[in-house]
Design an enzyme around this catalytic site. Structure first.
Site, short mmCIF file in Angstrom:
data_model
loop_
_atom_site.label_atom_id
_atom_site.label_comp_id
_atom_site.label_asym_id
_atom_site.label_seq_id
_atom_site.Cartn_x
_atom_site.Cartn_y
_atom_site.Cartn_z
N GLY A 275 -27.82 -0.89 -17.75
CA GLY A 275 -28.01 -2.05 -16.88
C GLY A 275 -28.15 -1.67 -15.42
O GLY A 275 -28.77 -0.66 -15.08
N CYS A 276 -27.54 -2.47 -14.57
CA CYS A 276 -27.67 -2.26 -13.13
C CYS A 276 -27.07 -0.93 -12.68
O CYS A 276 -27.37 -0.45 -11.59
CB CYS A 276 -27.01 -3.40 -12.37
SG CYS A 276 -27.80 -5.02 -12.62
N ALA A 277 -26.23 -0.33 -13.51
CA ALA A 277 -25.62 0.96 -13.16
C ALA A 277 -26.52 2.14 -13.50
O ALA A 277 -26.19 3.28 -13.17
CB ALA A 277 -24.28 1.12 -13.89
N PHE B 214 -22.99 -1.20 -10.61
CA PHE B 214 -22.13 -1.76 -11.65
C PHE B 214 -22.98 -2.25 -12.82
O PHE B 214 -24.06 -2.79 -12.62
CB PHE B 214 -21.32 -2.92 -11.07
CG PHE B 214 -20.82 -2.65 -9.68
CD1 PHE B 214 -19.78 -1.75 -9.48
CD2 PHE B 214 -21.41 -3.25 -8.58
CE1 PHE B 214 -19.33 -1.46 -8.20
CE2 PHE B 214 -20.98 -2.97 -7.30
CZ PHE B 214 -19.93 -2.07 -7.10
#
Length: 358
Positions: free
Chosen positions: A138-140, A341
């Site tokens: 994901g965003c991480a 995150f």
């Protein structure tokens, strides 16, 4: 150590004002009435002024089904990735034949072969290049990718690695789904890609400009938080799972995680002059600011990236990194912490130090 030789952020198409996007997208998500009006209010409150989208705005009304959306992801995403890689390699003063490892990350489309395999031929990479496609961070993913390349290059100091992030979040918006999570995401996420050239210590850096080195990394996953962030995979595609408790969850853990990373290197929060923070949304940025006791100015690049592009998932923090390096930060000898995150819920941290090889 490893060094970040170049970062190339790219965006598709023109910038669309947030109001223009809302006019097209809100009617696709909710019927006329309170939920559609809520969608518009959430778009306004997202901290986003403009976004770049993979498709012409008019096409979203005719995009039906996961298969159609994923096919568009493969075509548009590969084009963006190729552009980003060309720009990053040129900025690093390297050619495609110099790349030894290619790490590709996304969470907005799937494929086998994945986009990185297509890039080998398009870019003219060596046929023996090592590939590492990643899905699910994901965003991480951008921060984690940078960390993984660093760990590889510490053991291969004469090699060059290429990190490629492609996120076409607009292709995941769920038609006829007026849930609050879907309405929020439709106003927050944008489309974009990034390529980052990272090299071992034995590889010459581009002449005439400073490059940061990666000094350390840290990963943390918080048990029992899987329901707060991620995808609900449906026949219609990827439906977002996005909890209102996410900012407070991050706020409860982040300071301890950052302090642990810094302590490993004999540092404290006050020693860090540059913060490279994922543009996850206004409440996420606020949570980072409050947890670490930062001045608002420390997050100016993150806020500006969010306003101009929206949240680009794994590419978001890499776009913030590009803006940071363009501003000359961190200075030689100065410290920076990069953070993002993702689902898990997880935090990925990368410690950087300014280094001038000119």
């Amino acid at each position: 150590m490893s060094r970040v030789l170049a970062v190339a952020p790219v965006l598709p198409g023109p910038a669309h004002p947030q109001e223009e996007i809302a006019d097209v997208v809100a009617p696709l998500l909710a019927p006329a009435g309170p939920r559609r009006e809520l969608a518009r209010r959430l778009h306004t409150a997202s901290g986003v002024r403009t976004r770049h989208l993979a498709l012409p705005l008019a096409d979203y009304a005719h995009l039906a089904g996961f298969g159609a959306a994923n096919a568009r992801f493969a075509r548009a995403g590969t084009d963006l990735a190729e552009q980003a890689c060309h720009e990053a390699l040129a900025a690093a003063g390297l050619g495609p034949e110099d790349v030894d490892l290619l790490l590709f990350t996304t969470v907005t489309g799937v494929g086998a072969p994945s986009i990185d395999a297509t890039l080998v031929g398009r870019l003219g990479l060596r046929p023996d290049v090592r590939r590492m496609p990643s899905f699910g961070l994901g965003c991480a993913g951008g921060a984690a990718g940078l960390a993984h390349l660093h760990e590889y290059l510490v053991g291969h100091p004469d090699q060059v690695a290429l990190l490629v992030s492609v996120e076409l979040c607009s292709l995941t918006f769920q038609r006829d789904d007026p849930s609050t999570a879907n309405l929020v995401s439709s106003g927050l996420f944008g489309d974009g890609a990034t390529a980052v050239v990272v090299a071992g210590d034995d590889v010459a850096a581009p002449a005439g400009r400073p490059v940061p080195e990666v000094v350390g990394t840290r990963s943390r996953i918080y048990a029992g938080t899987a329901e707060h962030l991620g995808w609900d995979v449906r026949d219609t595609g990827f439906a977002i799972v996005l909890s209102a408790e996410l900012p407070s969850l991050l706020g409860a853990h982040l300071a301890g995680d950052v302090k642990d990373l810094l302590a490993t290197h004999g540092l404290e929060l006050g020693d860090v002059g540059t913060w490279v923070v994922h543009a996850g949304g206004p409440k996420i940025v606020d949570a980072v600011r409050d947890a670490l006791g930062l001045e608002e100015a420390a997050l100016a690049r993150t806020r500006a990236t969010l306003a101009a592009q929206g949240n680009l998932s794994s590419s978001s923090v890499l776009h913030v990194l590009a803006a940071t390096l363009d501003d000359g930060a961190p200075p030689p000898g100065g410290w920076a912490v990069l953070m993002a995150f993702g689902p898990g819920v997880s935090t990925e941290l990368v410690l950087l130090r300014g280094r001038d090889d000119a």
